[in-house]
Motif scaffolding. Structure first.
Motif, PDB file in Angstrom:
ATOM      1  N   GLN A 178       0.877  -1.101  -0.044  1.00 16.61           N
ATOM      2  CA  GLN A 178      -0.036  -0.072  -0.171  1.00 16.61           C
ATOM      3  C   GLN A 178       0.859   1.367  -0.033  1.00 16.61           C
ATOM      4  N   GLN A 179       2.071   1.153   0.636  1.00 17.22           N
ATOM      5  CA  GLN A 179       2.924   2.326   0.660  1.00 17.22           C
ATOM      6  C   GLN A 179       3.536   2.397  -0.612  1.00 17.22           C
ATOM      7  N   VAL A 180       3.885   1.555  -1.293  1.00 17.96           N
ATOM      8  CA  VAL A 180       4.113   1.572  -2.686  1.00 17.96           C
ATOM      9  C   VAL A 180       3.333   2.180  -3.616  1.00 17.96           C
ATOM     10  N   ALA A 181       2.031   1.860  -3.352  1.00 17.42           N
ATOM     11  CA  ALA A 181       0.954   2.385  -4.144  1.00 17.42           C
ATOM     12  C   ALA A 181       0.707   3.829  -3.833  1.00 17.42           C
ATOM     13  N   ASP A 182       0.636   4.270  -2.704  1.00 11.60           N
ATOM     14  CA  ASP A 182       0.567   5.510  -2.148  1.00 11.60           C
ATOM     15  C   ASP A 182       1.555   6.521  -2.810  1.00 11.60           C
ATOM     16  N   VAL A 191       3.640  -3.793 -11.837  1.00 15.93           N
ATOM     17  CA  VAL A 191       3.339  -5.334 -11.879  1.00 15.93           C
ATOM     18  C   VAL A 191       4.547  -6.016 -11.164  1.00 15.93           C
ATOM     19  N   ARG A 192       5.760  -5.624 -11.247  1.00 12.86           N
ATOM     20  CA  ARG A 192       6.789  -6.368 -10.496  1.00 12.86           C
ATOM     21  C   ARG A 192       6.321  -5.988  -9.028  1.00 12.86           C
ATOM     22  N   ALA A 193       6.149  -5.108  -8.544  1.00  8.46           N
ATOM     23  CA  ALA A 193       5.801  -5.065  -7.283  1.00  8.46           C
ATOM     24  C   ALA A 193       4.717  -5.866  -6.712  1.00  8.46           C
ATOM     25  N   LEU A 194       3.688  -5.997  -7.621  1.00 12.45           N
ATOM     26  CA  LEU A 194       2.699  -7.000  -7.182  1.00 12.45           C
ATOM     27  C   LEU A 194       3.042  -8.427  -7.058  1.00 12.45           C
ATOM     28  N   ARG A 195       4.092  -8.813  -7.973  1.00  8.70           N
ATOM     29  CA  ARG A 195       4.963 -10.116  -7.992  1.00  8.70           C
ATOM     30  C   ARG A 195       5.586 -10.329  -6.557  1.00  8.70           C
ATOM     31  N   ALA A 196       6.329  -9.087  -6.503  1.00 10.45           N
ATOM     32  CA  ALA A 196       7.261  -9.236  -5.176  1.00 10.45           C
ATOM     33  C   ALA A 196       6.399  -9.533  -3.924  1.00 10.45           C
ATOM     34  N   ALA A 251       5.793  -2.089 -15.779  1.00 12.12           N
ATOM     35  CA  ALA A 251       4.750  -1.254 -16.177  1.00 12.12           C
ATOM     36  C   ALA A 251       3.906  -0.988 -14.932  1.00 12.12           C
ATOM     37  N   ASN A 252       3.191   0.457 -14.759  1.00 12.67           N
ATOM     38  CA  ASN A 252       2.380   0.655 -13.959  1.00 12.67           C
ATOM     39  C   ASN A 252       1.042   0.414 -14.528  1.00 12.67           C
ATOM     40  N   GLN A 253      -0.044   0.931 -13.809  1.00 20.49           N
ATOM     41  CA  GLN A 253      -1.312   0.571 -14.210  1.00 20.49           C
ATOM     42  C   GLN A 253      -1.578   1.572 -15.570  1.00 20.49           C
ATOM     43  N   ASP A 254      -1.083   2.648 -15.810  1.00 17.75           N
ATOM     44  CA  ASP A 254      -1.454   3.581 -17.092  1.00 17.75           C
ATOM     45  C   ASP A 254      -0.823   2.753 -18.012  1.00 17.75           C
ATOM     46  N   GLN A 255       0.576   2.252 -18.149  1.00 21.23           N
ATOM     47  CA  GLN A 255       1.024   1.571 -19.128  1.00 21.23           C
ATOM     48  C   GLN A 255       0.438   0.383 -19.652  1.00 21.23           C
ATOM     49  N   VAL A 256      -0.116  -0.598 -18.513  1.00 23.71           N
ATOM     50  CA  VAL A 256      -0.803  -1.754 -18.676  1.00 23.71           C
ATOM     51  C   VAL A 256      -1.996  -1.393 -19.638  1.00 23.71           C
ATOM     52  N   GLN A 257      -2.866  -0.274 -19.263  1.00 19.52           N
ATOM     53  CA  GLN A 257      -3.928   0.119 -20.029  1.00 19.52           C
ATOM     54  C   GLN A 257      -3.869   0.583 -21.219  1.00 19.52           C
ATOM     55  N   ALA A 266      -5.346  -4.125 -15.791  1.00 16.72           N
ATOM     56  CA  ALA A 266      -5.357  -2.683 -15.520  1.00 16.72           C
ATOM     57  C   ALA A 266      -6.460  -2.403 -14.528  1.00 16.72           C
ATOM     58  N   GLU A 267      -7.730  -3.143 -14.671  1.00 19.17           N
ATOM     59  CA  GLU A 267      -8.521  -2.745 -13.790  1.00 19.17           C
ATOM     60  C   GLU A 267      -8.129  -3.377 -12.395  1.00 19.17           C
ATOM     61  N   TYR A 268      -7.746  -4.358 -12.431  1.00 21.83           N
ATOM     62  CA  TYR A 268      -7.185  -4.893 -10.828  1.00 21.83           C
ATOM     63  C   TYR A 268      -6.150  -3.936 -10.267  1.00 21.83           C
ATOM     64  N   MET A 269      -5.357  -3.566 -11.012  1.00 25.03           N
ATOM     65  CA  MET A 269      -4.142  -2.593 -10.335  1.00 25.03           C
ATOM     66  C   MET A 269      -4.948  -1.302  -9.929  1.00 25.03           C
ATOM     67  N   LYS A 270      -5.923  -0.978 -10.494  1.00 24.18           N
ATOM     68  CA  LYS A 270      -6.616   0.574 -10.548  1.00 24.18           C
ATOM     69  C   LYS A 270      -7.534   0.269  -9.162  1.00 24.18           C
ATOM     70  N   SER A 271      -8.467  -0.806  -9.053  1.00 23.98           N
ATOM     71  CA  SER A 271      -9.423  -0.776  -8.048  1.00 23.98           C
ATOM     72  C   SER A 271      -9.059  -1.610  -6.763  1.00 23.98           C
ATOM     73  N   SER A 272      -7.803  -2.326  -6.634  1.00 23.83           N
ATOM     74  CA  SER A 272      -7.661  -3.090  -5.562  1.00 23.83           C
ATOM     75  C   SER A 272      -6.866  -2.367  -4.679  1.00 23.83           C
ATOM     76  N   SER A 273      -7.500  -2.716  -3.244  1.00 18.47           N
ATOM     77  CA  SER A 273      -6.729  -2.289  -1.982  1.00 18.47           C
ATOM     78  C   SER A 273      -5.728  -3.200  -1.704  1.00 18.47           C
ATOM     79  N   TRP A 274      -4.547  -2.591  -1.296  1.00 14.20           N
ATOM     80  CA  TRP A 274      -3.301  -3.359  -0.991  1.00 14.20           C
ATOM     81  C   TRP A 274      -2.926  -3.538   0.425  1.00 14.20           C
ATOM     82  N   LYS A 275      -3.826  -3.156   1.413  1.00 17.24           N
ATOM     83  CA  LYS A 275      -3.713  -3.426   2.785  1.00 17.24           C
ATOM     84  C   LYS A 275      -3.548  -4.543   3.236  1.00 17.24           C
TER      85      LYS A 275
END
Length: 218
Positions: A138-142, A148-153, A178-184, A209-218
């Protein structure tokens, strides 16, 4: 040198690390028979420079790169187009990279065991700090650094999208970075593409892209 490629068209290309401070502490990398290609090159570079301890089993030994060509009947022709080079400038071994610490097959996927083994090894070579601040996804997202690499890590990349990372390499798309904008943007490109091998990934990219945009990472 970190390694490189050797192709018939471009010859030999070696990649050097950029200038600046480098990691001084040792790390542990886990490998197995499915560790291949770019992952092997990464491990090889770390070991060559004395940065990593390899635990697990021998890697796959994939010393080549491929390209795929779509044919008119819908089939795909896959060709080997180059050799993967290690940091010393020679091709990797087809037998794979031998681990410093071998792990039996029954333990290879026991993450808790591997982590305990790794911490024991590291503590004997470089004392770990007594306290470490946990850095959350969540800190990374904020901070606007969610990729996608962060999601994988953080083990938050849906399993259905793992193969997508590999499939898009042939289209020169670094999905991990890629970040969400690049994926889209790539989803839009795929949806409008005349290349059937790219177009078939449009829905997967939209979903990611939708998953990266709408999900909560807490």
């Amino acid at each position: 040198s970190l390694g490189g490629l050797e192709t018939r068209g471009s010859g030999r290309t070696l990649i050097n690390s950029p200038p600046g401070e480098k990691l001084s502490r040792k790390i542990v990398v886990f490998t197995g028979p499915n560790t291949a290609s770019a992952a092997e090159a990464f491990v090889s570079a770390l070991k060559f420079h004395g940065t990593a301890i390899q635990i697990g089993q021998s890697t796959y030994g994939k010393c080549s790169t491929q390209t795929r060509i779509a044919l008119s009947d819908g089939s795909v022709l896959q060709l080997t187009n180059g050799r993967v080079l290690g940091p010393e400038g020679v091709s990797c071994s087809p037998e794979g990279l031998e681990p410093d610490i071998s792990v039996a097959g029954s333990r290879l996927y026991d993450t808790a065991y591997l982590v305990r083994k790794a911490l024991t090894l590291l503590s004997t070579q470089d004392a770990l700090p007594e306290t470490r601040q946990e850095y959350t996804l969540q800190q990374v997202a904020d901070e606007g650094r969610l990729t996608v690499r962060a999601l994988r890590a953080w083990d938050r990349l849906p399993s259905g999208h793992v193969n997508l990372v590999l499939d898009l390499v042939e289209h020169d798309m670094d999905l991990l970075g890629a970040n969400q904008d690049q994926v889209q943007a790539w989803a839009d490109t795929a949806r409008d593409s005349d290349d059937p091998n790219l177009a078939r990934h449009a829905r997967e990219l939209e979903s990611l892209a939708e998953y990266m945009k709408s999900s909560s990472w807490k």
